[in-house]
Design an enzyme around this catalytic site. Structure first.
Site, PDB file in Angstrom:
ATOM      1  N   GLU A   3      -1.274   0.494   4.006  1.00  0.00           N
ATOM      2  CA  GLU A   3      -1.828  -0.631   3.237  1.00  0.00           C
ATOM      3  C   GLU A   3      -0.707  -1.643   3.143  1.00  0.00           C
ATOM      4  O   GLU A   3       0.279  -1.431   2.440  1.00  0.00           O
ATOM      5  CB  GLU A   3      -2.310  -0.161   1.863  1.00  0.00           C
ATOM      6  CG  GLU A   3      -3.186  -1.170   1.151  1.00  0.00           C
ATOM      7  CD  GLU A   3      -2.384  -2.067   0.220  1.00  0.00           C
ATOM      8  OE1 GLU A   3      -2.151  -3.241   0.625  1.00  0.00           O
ATOM      9  OE2 GLU A   3      -2.009  -1.621  -0.866  1.00  0.00           O
ATOM     10  N   GLU A  55      -7.955   3.261   1.519  1.00  0.00           N
ATOM     11  CA  GLU A  55      -7.740   4.049   0.312  1.00  0.00           C
ATOM     12  C   GLU A  55      -8.903   3.757  -0.637  1.00  0.00           C
ATOM     13  O   GLU A  55      -9.649   2.799  -0.439  1.00  0.00           O
ATOM     14  CB  GLU A  55      -6.394   3.711  -0.320  1.00  0.00           C
ATOM     15  CG  GLU A  55      -5.253   4.077   0.621  1.00  0.00           C
ATOM     16  CD  GLU A  55      -3.882   3.948   0.006  1.00  0.00           C
ATOM     17  OE1 GLU A  55      -3.151   4.941   0.017  1.00  0.00           O
ATOM     18  OE2 GLU A  55      -3.553   2.843  -0.451  1.00  0.00           O
ATOM     19  N   ASN A  88       5.301  -2.827  -7.127  1.00  0.00           N
ATOM     20  CA  ASN A  88       4.499  -3.748  -7.943  1.00  0.00           C
ATOM     21  C   ASN A  88       3.502  -3.039  -8.860  1.00  0.00           C
ATOM     22  O   ASN A  88       3.310  -3.433 -10.007  1.00  0.00           O
ATOM     23  CB  ASN A  88       3.799  -4.786  -7.060  1.00  0.00           C
ATOM     24  CG  ASN A  88       2.936  -4.185  -5.978  1.00  0.00           C
ATOM     25  OD1 ASN A  88       3.101  -3.031  -5.596  1.00  0.00           O
ATOM     26  ND2 ASN A  88       2.003  -4.969  -5.469  1.00  0.00           N
ATOM     27  N   CYS A 139      -0.621  -7.570  -3.685  1.00  0.00           N
ATOM     28  CA  CYS A 139      -0.832  -7.696  -2.236  1.00  0.00           C
ATOM     29  C   CYS A 139      -2.117  -8.424  -1.902  1.00  0.00           C
ATOM     30  O   CYS A 139      -2.184  -9.141  -0.903  1.00  0.00           O
ATOM     31  CB  CYS A 139      -0.814  -6.312  -1.585  1.00  0.00           C
ATOM     32  SG  CYS A 139      -2.006  -5.150  -2.277  1.00  0.00           S
TER      33      CYS A 139
END
Length: 485
Positions: free
Chosen positions: A256, A465, A159, A290
């Site tokens: 993630e 992150e 994505n 997400c």
């Protein structure tokens, strides 16, 4: 490794030791433009042997890269940021053709990636300083050293292929790790442009190695004994499998994963603020984000008014060719992803929810993997469309009675990646945001800040992150204690 036109690209091997090397096998990934349903290029499916070649290149480069020190590594990172940004047009066009992201989104992808890389270069001073700690015992001092964990395997989704890679690459390189990176099988072609940037930035051979492939390639990276750490972004189910594989090897992993983020709209909200931010917060990148806030929790006293405001935005979104500047919603990444979204729309109807707008394929776009932006009403928190990640332009609106019930609905989710609060009273909105069980919460907008940690709670992941906190997972520590000076 690519044709003269950035509209098509063919990878003929893996990028290892600073150059393209012929792939071991003959299996190819076929890359389809989701707006035209036409093949735009091919990439080799990296075999176990190809992965081993890349890992061996990274292993050979590790001692010199680690010994170079944070300041020297930061200088290389800064050069790479410049070279990535210099290729903004190429990256933007090829990513749009790979995954269908509107060009208004991908135009900034290289700049975002460059910003992240430059940020990590700016942190070199925090790793350069020596850390001496008194022991509490007369004369004894501990010198704490930070060492890179080794070769890092970076596995990224389709994505936001370049930006998410930068989120992993920046801290890994600053820490002194060398890497083997693999994008999703839907989006391998941008590696041709990235390899150009790596060479132009004079990144030492073997420090960054690139392979394309599918699940088997990712598995080979995860299970390779020469890979010391894994960073993965993708689905929760895939993350679980990677976590198990890493646990068997006692290999550190950052995950993630998925989300089903909520936007809690407070009763004092300015409806125009909701309208202005809804596209980016909830429908960004064709709904394939997400952390998108796809659960809309609206105060019961203003429910009808706010549903109308949301429906106006959803219905008015410009759907079309992602290469056109005015397009807000392009095609989904693949026919399989479109089918997934359509299955959820059908499920929502069967569960008793009402499609307030959308719910079909756009009639004016017979070619391409398009789905109309869709808004469900008459929904409740127990419905699967309100609990499971759809990963498409589908929003679910639900009413709540008071603030406590709204918070309870926000947190009634297996996910905890992100969330959002809309409200006029910013102090109140912040108090509400702090009650979210989620790693990242926005107030009246939802953006990722490179200097702040981003990581999921619950089934949305492990570790973080971004921010300085993202460097630590790529480091291991050694304490040397004695009568030191």
């Amino acid at each position: 490794m690519r044709s003269n036109s950035i509209d098509t690209a063919n990878l003929t091997g893996i990028f290892a030791d600073g150059r393209w090397i012929a792939a071991d096998g003959d299996d190819l990934l076929e890359v389809v433009n989701p707006a035209t349903e036409r093949v735009i290029g091919y990439a080799p499916m990296a075999s176990d042997r190809d992965v081993d070649v890349a890992v061996q290149a990274a292993t050979r480069a590790l001692p010199a890269w680690s010994a170079a020190g944070p300041t020297a590594r930061a200088f290389v990172l800064s050069r790479l940021a410049i070279e990535v940004e210099a290729r903004a047009e190429d990256f933007g066009r090829i990513v749009t053709r790979e995954n269908g992201s509107p060009v208004q989104e991908t135009t900034s992808t290289a700049m975002n990636a460059a910003r992240i890389l430059a940020y990590y270069a700016s942190l070199a001073g925090s790793l350069d300083c020596e850390d001496l700690r008194p022991s509490g015992v007369a004369g004894l001092v501990s010198r704490v050293a930070r060492r890179p964990v080794g070769v890092a395997g970076l596995i990224t989704p389709w994505n936001f292929p370049l930006s998410i890679l930068a989120m992993k690459l920046g801290p890994a390189l600053l820490a002194g790790c060398t890497v083997v990176a693999k994008p999703a099988p839907e989006t391998p072609l941008h590696l041709a442009v990235l390899a150009e940037a790596l060479v132009a930035a004079e990144v030492p051979p073997g420090v960054v190695n690139l392979v394309a492939g599918g699940v088997s390639t990712g598995q080979a990276i995860v299970e390779h004994p020469g890979v010391a750490k894994i960073a993965f972004t993708g689905s929760t189910e895939a993350g679980r499998q990677i976590a198990v594989a890493c646990a068997r090897q006692l290999k550190p992993v950052t995950l993630e994963l998925g989300g089903k983020s909520a936007a809690l709209v407070l009763d004092d909200v300015d409806a125009d603020v909701l309208r202005a931010n809804l596209m980016r917060a909830s429908l960004r990148n064709n709904g394939q984000t997400c952390y998108a806030a796809t659960r809309l929790l609206l105060p019961r006293a203003r429910y009808a008014e706010l549903v109308d405001a949301v429906a106006d935005v959803v219905q008015g979104a410009v759907v079309g060719d992602p290469m056109r500047e005015e397009t807000q919603v392009g095609p989904l990444v693949s026919d399989r992803q479109r089918q997934r979204v359509e299955d959820y729309v059908a499920l929502g109807r069967s569960e008793g929810a009402t499609v307030a707008t959308g719910g079909s394929r756009p009639q004016h776009l017979p070619v391409g993997y398009y789905v109309e932006p869709t808004l469900f009403t008459d929904s409740n928190p127990g419905m699967r469309i309100a609990r499971e990640e759809i990963f498409g332009p589908v929003l679910v609106a639900m009413p709540y009675a008071d603030e406590d019930e709204g918070i309870a609905m926000v947190n009634d989710s297996p996910f905890g990646l992100a969330g959002m609060v809309y409200g006029d009273d910013l102090d109140r909105a912040e108090r509400v945001a702090c009650r979210f069980e989620a790693g990242t919460v926005g107030i009246n907008s939802l953006v990722l800040n490179p200097v702040a940690p981003f990581g999921g709670w619950k089934e949305s992941g492990l570790g973080v992150e971004l921010g300085p906190e993202a460097v630590t997972p790529y480091l291991r520590y050694q304490s040397v204690t004695g009568n030191l000076r």
